[in-house]
Design a protein around this motif. Structure first.
Motif, mmCIF file in Angstrom:
data_model
loop_
_atom_site.group_PDB
_atom_site.id
_atom_site.type_symbol
_atom_site.label_atom_id
_atom_site.label_comp_id
_atom_site.label_asym_id
_atom_site.label_seq_id
_atom_site.Cartn_x
_atom_site.Cartn_y
_atom_site.Cartn_z
ATOM 1 N N UNK A 24 0.877 -1.167 0.000
ATOM 2 C CA UNK A 24 0.000 0.000 0.000
ATOM 3 C C UNK A 24 0.914 1.215 0.000
ATOM 4 N N UNK A 25 0.977 1.893 -1.141
ATOM 5 C CA UNK A 25 1.913 3.008 -1.261
ATOM 6 C C UNK A 25 3.331 2.488 -1.140
ATOM 7 N N UNK A 26 4.090 3.060 -0.215
ATOM 8 C CA UNK A 26 5.472 2.609 -0.046
ATOM 9 C C UNK A 26 5.632 1.611 1.110
ATOM 10 N N UNK A 27 4.513 1.160 1.668
ATOM 11 C CA UNK A 27 4.553 0.167 2.748
ATOM 12 C C UNK A 27 4.259 -1.226 2.200
ATOM 13 N N UNK A 28 5.002 -2.214 2.703
ATOM 14 C CA UNK A 28 4.761 -3.612 2.349
ATOM 15 C C UNK A 28 4.557 -4.378 3.649
ATOM 16 N N UNK A 29 3.434 -5.065 3.729
ATOM 17 C CA UNK A 29 3.096 -5.882 4.889
ATOM 18 C C UNK A 29 3.299 -7.341 4.503
ATOM 19 N N UNK A 30 4.296 -7.980 5.124
ATOM 20 C CA UNK A 30 4.669 -9.348 4.792
ATOM 21 C C UNK A 30 3.912 -10.322 5.694
ATOM 22 N N UNK A 31 3.214 -11.265 5.085
ATOM 23 C CA UNK A 31 2.494 -12.284 5.855
ATOM 24 C C UNK A 31 3.484 -13.195 6.554
ATOM 25 N N UNK A 32 3.001 -13.927 7.531
ATOM 26 C CA UNK A 32 3.836 -14.866 8.252
ATOM 27 C C UNK A 32 4.448 -15.907 7.333
ATOM 28 N N UNK A 33 5.734 -16.159 7.522
ATOM 29 C CA UNK A 33 6.460 -17.170 6.751
ATOM 30 C C UNK A 33 7.053 -18.179 7.720
ATOM 31 N N UNK A 34 6.805 -19.439 7.440
ATOM 32 C CA UNK A 34 7.402 -20.524 8.213
ATOM 33 C C UNK A 34 8.577 -21.087 7.424
ATOM 34 N N UNK A 35 9.215 -22.060 7.992
ATOM 35 C CA UNK A 35 10.352 -22.688 7.336
ATOM 36 C C UNK A 35 9.932 -23.799 6.411
ATOM 37 N N UNK A 36 9.080 -23.461 5.463
ATOM 38 C CA UNK A 36 8.625 -24.488 4.536
ATOM 39 C C UNK A 36 9.202 -24.297 3.144
ATOM 40 N N UNK A 37 9.271 -25.394 2.443
ATOM 41 C CA UNK A 37 9.815 -25.424 1.091
ATOM 42 C C UNK A 37 8.780 -24.862 0.122
ATOM 43 N N UNK A 38 9.154 -23.890 -0.729
ATOM 44 C CA UNK A 38 8.196 -23.302 -1.662
ATOM 45 C C UNK A 38 7.618 -24.291 -2.670
ATOM 46 N N UNK A 39 8.342 -25.352 -2.975
ATOM 47 C CA UNK A 39 7.863 -26.329 -3.956
ATOM 48 C C UNK A 39 6.904 -27.324 -3.328
ATOM 49 N N UNK A 40 7.299 -27.917 -2.200
ATOM 50 C CA UNK A 40 6.485 -28.971 -1.582
ATOM 51 C C UNK A 40 5.505 -28.441 -0.550
ATOM 52 N N UNK A 41 5.802 -27.266 0.024
ATOM 53 C CA UNK A 41 4.969 -26.729 1.094
ATOM 54 C C UNK A 41 5.230 -27.391 2.434
ATOM 55 N N UNK A 42 6.166 -28.317 2.478
ATOM 56 C CA UNK A 42 6.480 -29.042 3.710
ATOM 57 C C UNK A 42 7.523 -28.286 4.539
ATOM 58 N N UNK A 43 7.392 -28.375 5.868
ATOM 59 C CA UNK A 43 8.370 -27.787 6.764
ATOM 60 C C UNK A 43 9.692 -28.529 6.592
ATOM 61 N N UNK A 119 8.546 -22.115 14.077
ATOM 62 C CA UNK A 119 8.618 -20.670 14.055
ATOM 63 C C UNK A 119 7.777 -20.092 12.923
ATOM 64 N N UNK A 120 7.518 -18.811 13.050
ATOM 65 C CA UNK A 120 6.880 -18.031 11.982
ATOM 66 C C UNK A 120 7.373 -16.599 12.125
ATOM 67 N N UNK A 121 7.552 -15.933 10.972
ATOM 68 C CA UNK A 121 8.082 -14.579 10.935
ATOM 69 C C UNK A 121 7.199 -13.732 10.022
ATOM 70 N N UNK A 122 6.885 -12.516 10.449
ATOM 71 C CA UNK A 122 6.245 -11.583 9.538
ATOM 72 C C UNK A 122 6.926 -10.231 9.684
ATOM 73 N N UNK A 123 6.563 -9.282 8.846
ATOM 74 C CA UNK A 123 7.250 -8.006 8.913
ATOM 75 C C UNK A 123 6.577 -6.890 8.141
ATOM 76 N N UNK A 124 7.157 -5.726 8.287
ATOM 77 C CA UNK A 124 6.708 -4.528 7.578
ATOM 78 C C UNK A 124 7.942 -3.893 6.950
#
Length: 128
Positions: A24-43, A119-124
């Motif tokens: 939104x404008x110059x702000x980016x709101x990052x959703x929670x990210x876990x330690x999962x593989x982008x291909x399989x979706x598995x932790x 764990x899970x991480x999110x950010x701005x």
């Protein structure tokens, strides 16, 4: 100014009804990210918090890049771990992604995560 949905195949796709990030404008709101593989979706890592941390931070990195920024644009991070005793190992990996001028941050323990994550991480982020 309208919000822009950020989506990348380089980070794990949401398994529920949410976006990887919203700009939104110059702000980016990052959703929670876990330690999962982008291909399989598995932790990844079989419970090793360092391996999960690296995967989660890679997911965050790829998402902010898809929004047009870098990790340096992140101004606030929220870190949730299953056990605060894991935080020292997490920090060992975290500081390699933010070696100088790290973002403001909170870290707290959370009882359970989807998929058995530790764990899970999110950010701005603020983009120039």
């Amino acid at each position: 100014m309208r919000k822009e949905i950020i989506d990348t195949d380089k980070a794990t796709k949401p398994t529920a009804w949410y976006s990887q990030a919203v700009r939104q404008g110059n702000l980016v709101f990052l959703a929670g990210a876990c330690g999962d593989d982008p291909v399989t979706g598995e932790i990844v890592g079989d419970g090793d918090i360092k391996i999960e941390a690296k995967a989660a931070l890679e997911n965050i990195k790829h998402t902010i890049e898809a929004a047009g920024g870098t990790l340096e644009n992140i101004v606030k991070m929220q870190v949730y771990v299953k056990d605060l005793n894991m935080l020292a190992d997490f920090n060992e990996i975290y500081k390699t992604y933010f070696p100088e001028n790290p973002p403001a941050r909170i870290a707290m323990a959370v009882k359970d995560f989807m998929g058995g994550a530790n764990l899970e991480i999110d950010g701005i982020a603020v983009l120039d």
